[in-house]
Design a protein around this motif. Sequence first.
Motif, PDB file in Angstrom:
ATOM      1  N   ALA A 115       2.065  10.347   1.242  1.00 24.20           N
ATOM      2  CA  ALA A 115       1.974  10.527   2.481  1.00 24.20           C
ATOM      3  C   ALA A 115       2.113   9.689   3.733  1.00 24.20           C
ATOM      4  O   ALA A 115       1.562   9.408   4.668  1.00 24.20           O
ATOM      5  CB  ALA A 115       0.380  11.030   2.660  1.00 24.20           C
ATOM      6  N   THR A 116       3.255   8.895   3.342  1.00 26.06           N
ATOM      7  CA  THR A 116       3.736   7.723   4.268  1.00 26.06           C
ATOM      8  C   THR A 116       3.748   8.117   5.622  1.00 26.06           C
ATOM      9  O   THR A 116       3.357   7.401   6.372  1.00 26.06           O
ATOM     10  CB  THR A 116       5.225   7.350   3.705  1.00 26.06           C
ATOM     11  N   GLU A 117       4.672   9.213   6.024  1.00 20.47           N
ATOM     12  CA  GLU A 117       4.781   9.461   7.436  1.00 20.47           C
ATOM     13  C   GLU A 117       3.702   9.874   8.021  1.00 20.47           C
ATOM     14  O   GLU A 117       3.333   9.378   9.311  1.00 20.47           O
ATOM     15  CB  GLU A 117       5.942  10.405   7.529  1.00 20.47           C
ATOM     16  N   ARG A 118       2.896  10.656   7.428  1.00 15.53           N
ATOM     17  CA  ARG A 118       1.646  11.092   7.983  1.00 15.53           C
ATOM     18  C   ARG A 118       0.625   9.989   8.445  1.00 15.53           C
ATOM     19  O   ARG A 118       0.281   9.821   9.179  1.00 15.53           O
ATOM     20  CB  ARG A 118       0.775  12.205   7.128  1.00 15.53           C
ATOM     21  N   ARG A 119       0.336   9.253   7.266  1.00 20.01           N
ATOM     22  CA  ARG A 119      -0.254   7.883   7.522  1.00 20.01           C
ATOM     23  C   ARG A 119       0.147   7.006   8.511  1.00 20.01           C
ATOM     24  O   ARG A 119      -0.667   6.331   8.977  1.00 20.01           O
ATOM     25  CB  ARG A 119      -0.856   7.466   5.968  1.00 20.01           C
ATOM     26  N   GLN A 120       1.537   6.914   8.482  1.00 22.24           N
ATOM     27  CA  GLN A 120       2.071   5.834   9.477  1.00 22.24           C
ATOM     28  C   GLN A 120       1.715   6.459  10.718  1.00 22.24           C
ATOM     29  O   GLN A 120       1.385   5.556  11.937  1.00 22.24           O
ATOM     30  CB  GLN A 120       3.382   5.931   9.175  1.00 22.24           C
ATOM     31  N   TYR A 121       1.670   7.629  11.137  1.00 21.92           N
ATOM     32  CA  TYR A 121       1.476   8.237  12.226  1.00 21.92           C
ATOM     33  C   TYR A 121      -0.113   8.039  12.773  1.00 21.92           C
ATOM     34  O   TYR A 121      -0.468   7.460  13.972  1.00 21.92           O
ATOM     35  CB  TYR A 121       1.447   9.722  12.556  1.00 21.92           C
ATOM     36  N   GLU A 122      -0.978   7.927  11.560  1.00 27.21           N
ATOM     37  CA  GLU A 122      -2.082   7.808  11.871  1.00 27.21           C
ATOM     38  C   GLU A 122      -2.660   6.277  12.346  1.00 27.21           C
ATOM     39  O   GLU A 122      -3.218   5.821  13.059  1.00 27.21           O
ATOM     40  CB  GLU A 122      -3.303   8.189  10.693  1.00 27.21           C
ATOM     41  N   ILE A 149       0.722  -1.207  -0.052  1.00 30.14           N
ATOM     42  CA  ILE A 149       0.161  -0.219  -0.068  1.00 30.14           C
ATOM     43  C   ILE A 149       0.887   1.363   0.004  1.00 30.14           C
ATOM     44  O   ILE A 149       1.936   1.249   0.699  1.00 30.14           O
ATOM     45  CB  ILE A 149      -0.908   0.352   1.124  1.00 30.14           C
ATOM     46  N   MET A 150       0.432   2.432  -0.829  1.00 33.18           N
ATOM     47  CA  MET A 150       1.112   3.410  -0.796  1.00 33.18           C
ATOM     48  C   MET A 150       0.114   4.560  -0.605  1.00 33.18           C
ATOM     49  O   MET A 150      -0.648   4.859  -1.240  1.00 33.18           O
ATOM     50  CB  MET A 150       1.840   3.859  -2.170  1.00 33.18           C
ATOM     51  N   PRO A 151       0.197   5.042   0.641  1.00 30.83           N
ATOM     52  CA  PRO A 151      -0.807   6.300   1.139  1.00 30.83           C
ATOM     53  C   PRO A 151      -0.036   7.641   0.372  1.00 30.83           C
ATOM     54  O   PRO A 151       0.950   7.903   0.107  1.00 30.83           O
ATOM     55  CB  PRO A 151      -0.569   6.500   2.661  1.00 30.83           C
ATOM     56  N   VAL A 152      -1.460   8.254  -0.226  1.00 29.99           N
ATOM     57  CA  VAL A 152      -1.193   9.457  -0.817  1.00 29.99           C
ATOM     58  C   VAL A 152      -2.297  10.584  -0.336  1.00 29.99           C
ATOM     59  O   VAL A 152      -3.366  10.193   0.126  1.00 29.99           O
ATOM     60  CB  VAL A 152      -1.272   9.307  -2.448  1.00 29.99           C
ATOM     61  N   LEU A 153      -1.895  11.803  -0.836  1.00 30.19           N
ATOM     62  CA  LEU A 153      -2.973  12.733  -0.599  1.00 30.19           C
ATOM     63  C   LEU A 153      -3.272  13.131  -1.980  1.00 30.19           C
ATOM     64  O   LEU A 153      -2.238  13.662  -2.808  1.00 30.19           O
ATOM     65  CB  LEU A 153      -2.225  13.886   0.361  1.00 30.19           C
ATOM     66  N   ALA A 154      -4.460  13.471  -2.419  1.00 26.77           N
ATOM     67  CA  ALA A 154      -4.737  13.998  -3.991  1.00 26.77           C
ATOM     68  C   ALA A 154      -5.328  15.072  -3.927  1.00 26.77           C
ATOM     69  O   ALA A 154      -6.332  15.211  -3.139  1.00 26.77           O
ATOM     70  CB  ALA A 154      -5.626  12.808  -4.427  1.00 26.77           C
ATOM     71  N   ASN A 155      -5.187  15.974  -4.900  1.00 25.56           N
ATOM     72  CA  ASN A 155      -5.852  17.222  -5.438  1.00 25.56           C
ATOM     73  C   ASN A 155      -6.388  16.747  -6.661  1.00 25.56           C
ATOM     74  O   ASN A 155      -5.705  16.314  -7.768  1.00 25.56           O
ATOM     75  CB  ASN A 155      -5.060  18.358  -5.341  1.00 25.56           C
TER      76      ASN A 155
END
Length: 391
Positions: free
Chosen positions: A120-127, A93-99
């Motif tokens: 958004a790997t680090e942000r999503r990892q924190y979540e 899985i690769m977390p991303v933020l999309a616009n």
Amino acid sequence: MSDGELIEDLEDLFENAPCGYLSMWPDGRIAKVNATLCDWLGRPREAILGKRLRDLLNVAGSIFYETHFAPMLRMQGYFHEVALDMVRADGSIMPVLANAAERRDTSGELLFTRLTLFKATERRQYERDLVEARAAERDARRQLEDMVMSLQAGMAEQVAIVMEEKHNSELKEQFVAVLGHDLRNPLAAIDAGLGKILRDQQWTDRTPVILNLMKNSVSRMSALIDNVLDLARSRLGGGILLNRDEARSLQSTLEMVIAEIQAANPDRTISTRFQIARTVRIDHDRIAQLFSNLLGNAVTHGAPDKDIAVDCTVDDAGNLSLSVANAGDPIPQEMVPLLFQPFHRGQVRSNAHGLGLGLYIASEIAQAHGGRIDVESDQNEIRFILRLPAQ
């Protein structure tokens, strides 16, 4: 610097940007993707072009896309910082933020939709760490409760309790997924539409579009609630409840469903053949629900330029056979069993919509009547067949 060098630099900026770029045609298929996103996903460009964005997402991301991403994009023409989970070629899985932003011509017709994707790997990892910490706390509390209970009952009873808790936990997780993604997001679309109408306080060309999206959201929520209730009854041992009636006309029940589907899809052709020798003792509302799911699937997944064929036969003994056939890509045989499992629909067909509860509920209705639903698929057509023995 020459014009040729400038064009080459612009192309390099697109292909090797520090973010992923892709654009989609009005029908949702990917028209262009840059090398950065291809490298992130570990997929060659030709394996992405022509796909839909949801084909690159995991199950939860696909649900979020269908119920939030697409309606909001159609309503306001853009969105910012939508969190999605994309699936790499190796399954990770690769977390991303999309616009995203739509591009339209002077007449308002959609030309294409552009998206930028940021890791958004680090942000999503924190979540995820936060969620896992809470889950660990819940697990620890549950284990402590189990230890106390184990002092009060024998080992056999404890095994039964643990199995029941596991079953209920899985069911609760499924309900959380439905409530979190499929009920909250239509409400968000309705809220956004009401906000725009109340804010503008005047009728514009966009008002009917917004109202229609709100109506569709309400209908989708109602159908989801019905399916969730049916799922709860079947999983908790209650089964699908039936109210059998032999006086009503089966053909009238089926024609009512066909009329509803035809009204919503006037460009599709539905041919029918009825050979009903006698009345049958069935729950007409449940059979209408089952038939609506089969016919709706044929409209959604069938070739748009080919007829949908409905064939219903009831012989002199009262055995019922109801089939719905459509042209389209064949379903791999090994995937057929997944069709009737809840929440597995997206693994079977890449253009699947929703949670995949429809065929599961249809199968449960057939079983409650003592029957079954079979699937026949080849290069020419896909046919779902309901078979009910004489009651």
